[in-house]
Write a protein that holds these residues in place. Structure first.
Motif, PDB file in Angstrom:
ATOM      1  N   VAL A 167      45.125 -25.197 -14.964  1.00 31.26           N
ATOM      2  CA  VAL A 167      45.735 -24.078 -14.771  1.00 31.26           C
ATOM      3  C   VAL A 167      45.140 -23.858 -13.180  1.00 31.26           C
ATOM      4  O   VAL A 167      46.016 -23.369 -12.259  1.00 31.26           O
ATOM      5  CB  VAL A 167      45.527 -22.973 -15.543  1.00 31.26           C
ATOM      6  CG1 VAL A 167      46.227 -21.431 -14.688  1.00 31.26           C
ATOM      7  CG2 VAL A 167      46.268 -23.094 -16.823  1.00 31.26           C
ATOM      8  N   VAL A 168      44.153 -23.946 -12.844  1.00 32.47           N
ATOM      9  CA  VAL A 168      43.357 -23.510 -11.481  1.00 32.47           C
ATOM     10  C   VAL A 168      43.901 -24.514 -10.375  1.00 32.47           C
ATOM     11  O   VAL A 168      44.451 -24.436  -9.468  1.00 32.47           O
ATOM     12  CB  VAL A 168      41.847 -23.373 -11.670  1.00 32.47           C
ATOM     13  CG1 VAL A 168      41.323 -23.618 -10.133  1.00 32.47           C
ATOM     14  CG2 VAL A 168      41.375 -22.299 -12.404  1.00 32.47           C
ATOM     15  N   LEU A 169      43.885 -26.152 -10.990  1.00 34.73           N
ATOM     16  CA  LEU A 169      44.335 -27.187 -10.262  1.00 34.73           C
ATOM     17  C   LEU A 169      45.838 -26.864  -9.799  1.00 34.73           C
ATOM     18  O   LEU A 169      46.269 -26.925  -8.645  1.00 34.73           O
ATOM     19  CB  LEU A 169      43.890 -28.272 -10.925  1.00 34.73           C
ATOM     20  CG  LEU A 169      42.647 -28.935 -10.918  1.00 34.73           C
ATOM     21  CD1 LEU A 169      42.430 -30.303 -11.434  1.00 34.73           C
ATOM     22  CD2 LEU A 169      41.956 -29.130  -9.398  1.00 34.73           C
ATOM     23  N   GLY A 170      46.483 -26.429 -11.035  1.00 34.18           N
ATOM     24  CA  GLY A 170      47.995 -26.427 -10.594  1.00 34.18           C
ATOM     25  C   GLY A 170      48.153 -24.994  -9.988  1.00 34.18           C
ATOM     26  O   GLY A 170      49.287 -25.194  -9.051  1.00 34.18           O
ATOM     27  N   GLY A 171      47.501 -24.057  -9.817  1.00 32.43           N
ATOM     28  CA  GLY A 171      47.632 -22.923  -9.076  1.00 32.43           C
ATOM     29  C   GLY A 171      47.332 -23.234  -7.667  1.00 32.43           C
ATOM     30  O   GLY A 171      47.959 -22.818  -6.640  1.00 32.43           O
ATOM     31  N   VAL A 220      47.602 -26.174  -6.198  1.00 29.19           N
ATOM     32  CA  VAL A 220      48.866 -27.082  -5.683  1.00 29.19           C
ATOM     33  C   VAL A 220      49.893 -26.325  -5.283  1.00 29.19           C
ATOM     34  O   VAL A 220      50.806 -26.342  -4.349  1.00 29.19           O
ATOM     35  CB  VAL A 220      49.219 -28.107  -6.743  1.00 29.19           C
ATOM     36  CG1 VAL A 220      50.518 -28.635  -6.385  1.00 29.19           C
ATOM     37  CG2 VAL A 220      48.190 -29.074  -7.020  1.00 29.19           C
ATOM     38  N   ALA A 221      50.141 -25.025  -6.171  1.00 31.13           N
ATOM     39  CA  ALA A 221      51.341 -24.395  -5.966  1.00 31.13           C
ATOM     40  C   ALA A 221      51.095 -23.537  -4.896  1.00 31.13           C
ATOM     41  O   ALA A 221      51.989 -23.062  -3.747  1.00 31.13           O
ATOM     42  CB  ALA A 221      51.500 -23.160  -7.285  1.00 31.13           C
ATOM     43  N   CYS A 222      49.907 -23.150  -4.593  1.00 29.12           N
ATOM     44  CA  CYS A 222      49.408 -22.266  -3.313  1.00 29.12           C
ATOM     45  C   CYS A 222      49.716 -23.180  -1.897  1.00 29.12           C
ATOM     46  O   CYS A 222      50.411 -22.636  -1.078  1.00 29.12           O
ATOM     47  CB  CYS A 222      48.089 -21.810  -3.140  1.00 29.12           C
ATOM     48  SG  CYS A 222      47.642 -20.381  -4.124  1.00 29.12           S
ATOM     49  N   PRO A 276      44.980 -19.585  -0.703  1.00 35.52           N
ATOM     50  CA  PRO A 276      44.318 -20.020  -2.240  1.00 35.52           C
ATOM     51  C   PRO A 276      43.118 -18.761  -2.154  1.00 35.52           C
ATOM     52  O   PRO A 276      43.239 -18.574  -3.195  1.00 35.52           O
ATOM     53  CB  PRO A 276      43.777 -21.485  -2.148  1.00 35.52           C
ATOM     54  CG  PRO A 276      44.253 -22.074  -0.985  1.00 35.52           C
ATOM     55  CD  PRO A 276      44.920 -21.270  -0.015  1.00 35.52           C
ATOM     56  N   VAL A 277      42.633 -18.503  -1.207  1.00 34.45           N
ATOM     57  CA  VAL A 277      41.402 -17.417  -1.401  1.00 34.45           C
ATOM     58  C   VAL A 277      42.220 -16.272  -1.685  1.00 34.45           C
ATOM     59  O   VAL A 277      41.647 -15.571  -2.383  1.00 34.45           O
ATOM     60  CB  VAL A 277      40.550 -17.316   0.038  1.00 34.45           C
ATOM     61  CG1 VAL A 277      39.724 -16.257   0.001  1.00 34.45           C
ATOM     62  CG2 VAL A 277      39.950 -18.686   0.372  1.00 34.45           C
ATOM     63  N   GLY A 278      43.358 -15.917  -0.904  1.00 38.16           N
ATOM     64  CA  GLY A 278      43.980 -14.585  -0.992  1.00 38.16           C
ATOM     65  C   GLY A 278      44.450 -14.416  -2.609  1.00 38.16           C
ATOM     66  O   GLY A 278      44.223 -13.459  -3.370  1.00 38.16           O
ATOM     67  N   ALA A 279      45.146 -15.700  -3.076  1.00 39.14           N
ATOM     68  CA  ALA A 279      45.664 -15.604  -4.360  1.00 39.14           C
ATOM     69  C   ALA A 279      44.484 -15.442  -5.476  1.00 39.14           C
ATOM     70  O   ALA A 279      44.600 -14.800  -6.615  1.00 39.14           O
ATOM     71  CB  ALA A 279      46.333 -16.948  -4.795  1.00 39.14           C
ATOM     72  N   LEU A 280      43.237 -16.013  -5.239  1.00 45.29           N
ATOM     73  CA  LEU A 280      42.033 -16.058  -6.172  1.00 45.29           C
ATOM     74  C   LEU A 280      41.495 -14.400  -6.196  1.00 45.29           C
ATOM     75  O   LEU A 280      41.378 -13.909  -7.065  1.00 45.29           O
ATOM     76  CB  LEU A 280      41.198 -16.840  -5.770  1.00 45.29           C
ATOM     77  CG  LEU A 280      39.737 -16.947  -6.643  1.00 45.29           C
ATOM     78  CD1 LEU A 280      40.287 -17.317  -7.996  1.00 45.29           C
ATOM     79  CD2 LEU A 280      38.745 -17.948  -6.084  1.00 45.29           C
TER      80      LEU A 280
END
Length: 86
Positions: A38-42, A44-46, A53-57
């Motif tokens: 799921v993290v890897l998919g997230g 890739v989506a970012c 990716p830092v903001g999404a995390l």
């Protein structure tokens, strides 16, 4: 503080409640291999949608931090569901 226990209640047809207590940490440990996917998919989506990716995390962390103490109630006719995060 991450959530420790999720309580899900469901009202049966006879009016009695069925409660399910789900401890978060053991479920998280069992599903940890899927969590990596799921993290890897997230990530890739970012990259695809040009989101930091830092903001999404950071946003995901804030959402998880705010979950303890939340209650979600749904009621429609004879069916009712209550989810409580502790």
């Amino acid at each position: 503080m991450i959530p420790q226990l999720v309580t899900a209640s469901y009202r049966r047809r006879n009016g009695r409640w069925l409660r399910l207590y789900v401890p978060v940490l053991p479920v998280l440990l069992v599903l940890s291999p899927l969590l990596l996917l799921v993290v890897l998919g997230g990530l890739v989506a970012c990259l695809v949608f040009r989101v930091s990716p830092v903001g999404a995390l950071r946003g995901t962390g804030r959402l998880l931090w705010a979950l303890p103490g939340s209650r979600f109630e749904l009621e429609d006719g004879q069916m009712a569901v209550l989810v409580s995060v502790r």
